[in-house]
Structure formats: structure tokens, C-alpha cells
Design a protein around this motif. Sequence first.
Motif, PDB file in Angstrom:
ATOM      1  N   GLY A   1       0.861  -1.146  -0.049  1.00 17.53           N
ATOM      2  CA  GLY A   1      -0.181  -0.020   0.095  1.00 17.53           C
ATOM      3  C   GLY A   1       1.076   1.181   0.325  1.00 17.53           C
ATOM      4  N   SER A   2       1.684   1.290  -0.996  1.00 20.31           N
ATOM      5  CA  SER A   2       2.930   2.121  -1.019  1.00 20.31           C
ATOM      6  C   SER A   2       2.639   3.653  -1.403  1.00 20.31           C
ATOM      7  CB  SER A   2       3.991   1.698  -1.952  1.00 20.31           C
ATOM      8  OG  SER A   2       3.703   1.469  -3.117  1.00 20.31           O
ATOM      9  N   GLY A   3       1.261   3.972  -1.709  1.00 19.42           N
ATOM     10  CA  GLY A   3       0.933   5.193  -1.995  1.00 19.42           C
ATOM     11  C   GLY A   3       1.773   6.033  -2.897  1.00 19.42           C
ATOM     12  N   ASP A   4       2.294   7.398  -2.301  1.00 19.97           N
ATOM     13  CA  ASP A   4       3.100   8.153  -3.368  1.00 19.97           C
ATOM     14  C   ASP A   4       4.566   7.464  -3.228  1.00 19.97           C
ATOM     15  OD1 ASP A   4       4.026   8.924  -0.730  1.00 19.97           O
ATOM     16  OD2 ASP A   4       3.396  10.903  -1.038  1.00 19.97           O
ATOM     17  N   GLY A   5       5.035   6.375  -2.422  1.00 21.08           N
ATOM     18  CA  GLY A   5       6.381   6.084  -2.676  1.00 21.08           C
ATOM     19  C   GLY A   5       7.239   6.275  -1.517  1.00 21.08           C
ATOM     20  N   ARG A   6       6.739   7.218  -0.651  1.00 19.05           N
ATOM     21  CA  ARG A   6       7.910   7.823   0.046  1.00 19.05           C
ATOM     22  C   ARG A   6       8.438   6.804   1.109  1.00 19.05           C
ATOM     23  NH1 ARG A   6       4.338  12.120   3.560  1.00 19.05           N
ATOM     24  NH2 ARG A   6       3.580  12.449   1.364  1.00 19.05           N
TER      25      ARG A   6
ATOM     26  N   ILE B   1       4.167  -1.550  -3.627  1.00 14.75           N
ATOM     27  CA  ILE B   1       3.215  -2.319  -4.119  1.00 14.75           C
ATOM     28  C   ILE B   1       1.778  -1.578  -3.945  1.00 14.75           C
ATOM     29  CG2 ILE B   1       1.652  -4.430  -3.964  1.00 14.75           C
ATOM     30  CD1 ILE B   1       4.765  -4.809  -4.872  1.00 14.75           C
ATOM     31  N   ASP B   2       1.021  -1.341  -4.968  1.00 16.51           N
ATOM     32  CA  ASP B   2      -0.296  -0.563  -4.846  1.00 16.51           C
ATOM     33  C   ASP B   2      -0.998  -0.675  -5.947  1.00 16.51           C
ATOM     34  OD1 ASP B   2      -2.187   1.791  -4.486  1.00 16.51           O
ATOM     35  OD2 ASP B   2      -0.826   2.490  -3.086  1.00 16.51           O
ATOM     36  N   ILE B   3      -2.443  -0.928  -5.577  1.00 12.01           N
ATOM     37  CA  ILE B   3      -3.458  -1.574  -6.652  1.00 12.01           C
ATOM     38  C   ILE B   3      -3.805  -0.248  -7.310  1.00 12.01           C
ATOM     39  CG2 ILE B   3      -5.704  -1.270  -5.271  1.00 12.01           C
ATOM     40  CD1 ILE B   3      -5.932  -4.056  -6.376  1.00 12.01           C
ATOM     41  N   ASP B   4      -3.400   1.034  -7.003  1.00  8.65           N
ATOM     42  CA  ASP B   4      -4.217   2.179  -7.716  1.00  8.65           C
ATOM     43  C   ASP B   4      -3.311   2.911  -8.540  1.00  8.65           C
ATOM     44  OD1 ASP B   4      -5.183   4.633  -8.187  1.00  8.65           O
ATOM     45  OD2 ASP B   4      -5.802   5.251  -6.260  1.00  8.65           O
ATOM     46  N   PRO B   5      -3.705   2.812  -9.964  1.00  9.29           N
ATOM     47  CA  PRO B   5      -2.714   3.304 -11.104  1.00  9.29           C
ATOM     48  C   PRO B   5      -2.012   4.573 -11.012  1.00  9.29           C
ATOM     49  CG  PRO B   5      -4.741   3.025 -11.969  1.00  9.29           C
ATOM     50  CD  PRO B   5      -4.665   2.430 -10.451  1.00  9.29           C
ATOM     51  N   GLN B   6      -2.975   5.610 -10.158  1.00  8.00           N
ATOM     52  CA  GLN B   6      -2.733   6.987 -10.007  1.00  8.00           C
ATOM     53  C   GLN B   6      -1.609   6.683  -8.935  1.00  8.00           C
ATOM     54  OE1 GLN B   6      -6.041   9.383  -8.697  1.00  8.00           O
ATOM     55  NE2 GLN B   6      -4.700  11.197  -8.482  1.00  8.00           N
TER      56      GLN B   6
ATOM     57  N   ALA C   1       4.131   7.578  -7.368  1.00 10.01           N
ATOM     58  CA  ALA C   1       5.367   7.226  -7.037  1.00 10.01           C
ATOM     59  C   ALA C   1       6.891   7.010  -8.008  1.00 10.01           C
ATOM     60  CB  ALA C   1       5.042   5.907  -6.477  1.00 10.01           C
ATOM     61  N   ASN C   2       6.158   6.710  -9.169  1.00  8.11           N
ATOM     62  CA  ASN C   2       7.423   6.756 -10.147  1.00  8.11           C
ATOM     63  C   ASN C   2       7.914   8.269 -10.463  1.00  8.11           C
ATOM     64  OD1 ASN C   2       7.659   3.991 -10.868  1.00  8.11           O
ATOM     65  ND2 ASN C   2       5.645   3.922 -11.953  1.00  8.11           N
ATOM     66  N   GLU C   3       7.026   9.168 -10.562  1.00  9.02           N
ATOM     67  CA  GLU C   3       7.467  10.410 -10.550  1.00  9.02           C
ATOM     68  C   GLU C   3       8.384  11.068  -9.568  1.00  9.02           C
ATOM     69  OE1 GLU C   3       3.783  12.686 -11.254  1.00  9.02           O
ATOM     70  OE2 GLU C   3       3.512  12.068 -13.248  1.00  9.02           O
ATOM     71  N   ASN C   4       7.813  10.627  -8.360  1.00  5.89           N
ATOM     72  CA  ASN C   4       8.892  10.917  -7.248  1.00  5.89           C
ATOM     73  C   ASN C   4       9.860  10.133  -6.993  1.00  5.89           C
ATOM     74  OD1 ASN C   4       6.618  12.647  -6.213  1.00  5.89           O
ATOM     75  ND2 ASN C   4       5.921  10.986  -4.789  1.00  5.89           N
ATOM     76  N   ALA C   5      10.206   8.859  -7.503  1.00  4.03           N
ATOM     77  CA  ALA C   5      11.308   8.221  -7.525  1.00  4.03           C
ATOM     78  C   ALA C   5      12.340   9.157  -8.703  1.00  4.03           C
ATOM     79  CB  ALA C   5      11.101   6.762  -8.023  1.00  4.03           C
TER      80      ALA C   5
ATOM     81  N   PHE D   1       8.024   0.226  -8.565  1.00  3.88           N
ATOM     82  CA  PHE D   1       6.636   0.211  -8.193  1.00  3.88           C
ATOM     83  C   PHE D   1       5.761  -0.645  -9.053  1.00  3.88           C
ATOM     84  CE2 PHE D   1       8.611   4.116  -6.560  1.00  3.88           C
ATOM     85  CZ  PHE D   1       8.375   4.197  -5.322  1.00  3.88           C
ATOM     86  N   ARG D   2       5.054  -1.419  -8.194  1.00  4.53           N
ATOM     87  CA  ARG D   2       4.239  -2.305  -9.057  1.00  4.53           C
ATOM     88  C   ARG D   2       2.638  -2.260  -8.707  1.00  4.53           C
ATOM     89  NH1 ARG D   2       7.577  -7.725  -7.041  1.00  4.53           N
ATOM     90  NH2 ARG D   2       9.618  -6.889  -7.652  1.00  4.53           N
ATOM     91  N   GLN D   3       1.747  -2.101  -9.752  1.00  6.07           N
ATOM     92  CA  GLN D   3       0.590  -2.000  -9.568  1.00  6.07           C
ATOM     93  C   GLN D   3      -0.065  -3.391  -9.429  1.00  6.07           C
ATOM     94  OE1 GLN D   3      -1.492  -0.165 -12.710  1.00  6.07           O
ATOM     95  NE2 GLN D   3      -3.692  -1.115 -11.912  1.00  6.07           N
TER      96      GLN D   3
END
Length: 238
Positions: free
Chosen positions: A109-114, A130-135, A140-144, A155-157
Motif C-alpha cells: 500500500g505504498s501510495g506516493d512511494g515515500r 505495491i499499490d493497486i491504484d494506478p494513480q 510514486a514513479n514521478e517521485n522516484a 513500483f508495481r500495480q
Amino acid sequence: MRLQQKRQNIARLLIIGLSAGSLTLAGCGQQRDSTQEGAQGNAQASTPAASASTPAASASTPAMTTAEPAPETAQRRPDVVYVPTPNEVVARMLALAKVKNNDVIYDLGSGDGRIVITAAQKLGAKGVGIDIDPQRIQEANENAQAAKVTDRVEFRQQDLFETDLSQASVVTLYLLPDLNLKLRPKLFKELKPGTRVVSHDFDMGDWKPERTEKIDVGGRQHTVYYWVIPDEVPANLR
């Protein structure tokens, strides 16, 4: 003599007339019989044609009754509403788990990946979110990318209950109590003994944490729970 001859002529004419009438009647009778036979023949000939059409109608039945393809299964909704873990709590979770540069963190449930981004950026660890929400995955990828740690995190959907966790040395959570309990058997089954598990705010029922810490952030109390996967799962937790 004349009278007798006249009678003979009349009799001959009557005979000829009767013979001609018989022939005419016979001809009519033959025509009617042939017409009836033709009608019967046509009726008999049409019956197989009608019968032959029956399989064709039967053959068309499956096409009419074939079910339409089932619609694609809709994406399952997230189990929890996304609420970011405060950065102060993130830092404490990583410190409590004693994360080092040789660790692999799985944040469920990684959210924005912080969490995994902070672990990679500040501690040199590798991380999988790991997060089920594509948004959330996109964010998270943009933050990384912004943090320049894309070589150390991914990050894996995915549905966290279907994700293979066996490569993790640390697992972090910010879910709900019922989800933690549902997840607990999976943690025991897939994680190696000694793997550390850290949860923000919610415990694991009768699996008692090894440590519990309270953190005040902006006047709100947060709780961090810490466990270690045992060599053997206690009987009451199986």
C-alpha cells in the motif's frame, strides 16, 4: 321397310352416342385420378423437404442461444483510502526496523512511494512499492525520478495479497486492522525468519509486537508497531 330401317339407324346412333359418352367419362375419371395422385405425390415429396429443414432450424438454435462474452473484470478498488504517512513517522519506522543498505523493503500500500524512496535515498536500501491504484503508482514513479533513486526502487500495480513477498527483508504497512489480520498468514508463510515487519497505527491482533512507539506529529499521536518473523510460528497464530 322404311320404318324398320329408320329404327335401325336411330338405334345405331344411340349406341354410338352411349359409347362416346362412356369414353368421355372414362377420360375424366383418369384425369381426376392422375390429379389426385399428383397432389399426393407432391405432398409426399414436400414432407422430406420440411423434415430436412428441421435440422437446419436446430442448427441455428445454438447461435441464437449462445451467451454473450462476459465483460472484462473490473479493476478491484483499493481496500483503504490513501492517507500519506507523515515523514517523521516514516523516519521512525525505518529506524525501528534498523534498515541498512543491504535491505530490500516491500511497502504494501505504498501510495506516493515515500517509504521506499526515503529508504533508498537516505539509507541506500532497495525498495519495492505495491499499490493497486494506478494513480498512486504513477505518482510514486514521478517521485522516484525526482529523488534520482529509480535504480534502487520500483513500483508495481498489484494486489498486495497476490504479491510474492519472499525477497523482502523488511515489510512496511499502513493498512487497517482487519487487513493486517488477513495479511498475517501470508507474512508467516512467505517471509524468511528474521524479516522485520513495521506497521503504522494498526497492530496484528494477538501477534504481540516486540516494540511499540508513540510519535506526536502536529498534535496527533501516531503509533508504530514492530515485529520479527519467528523461526517457528506459534500455535495460536497458525
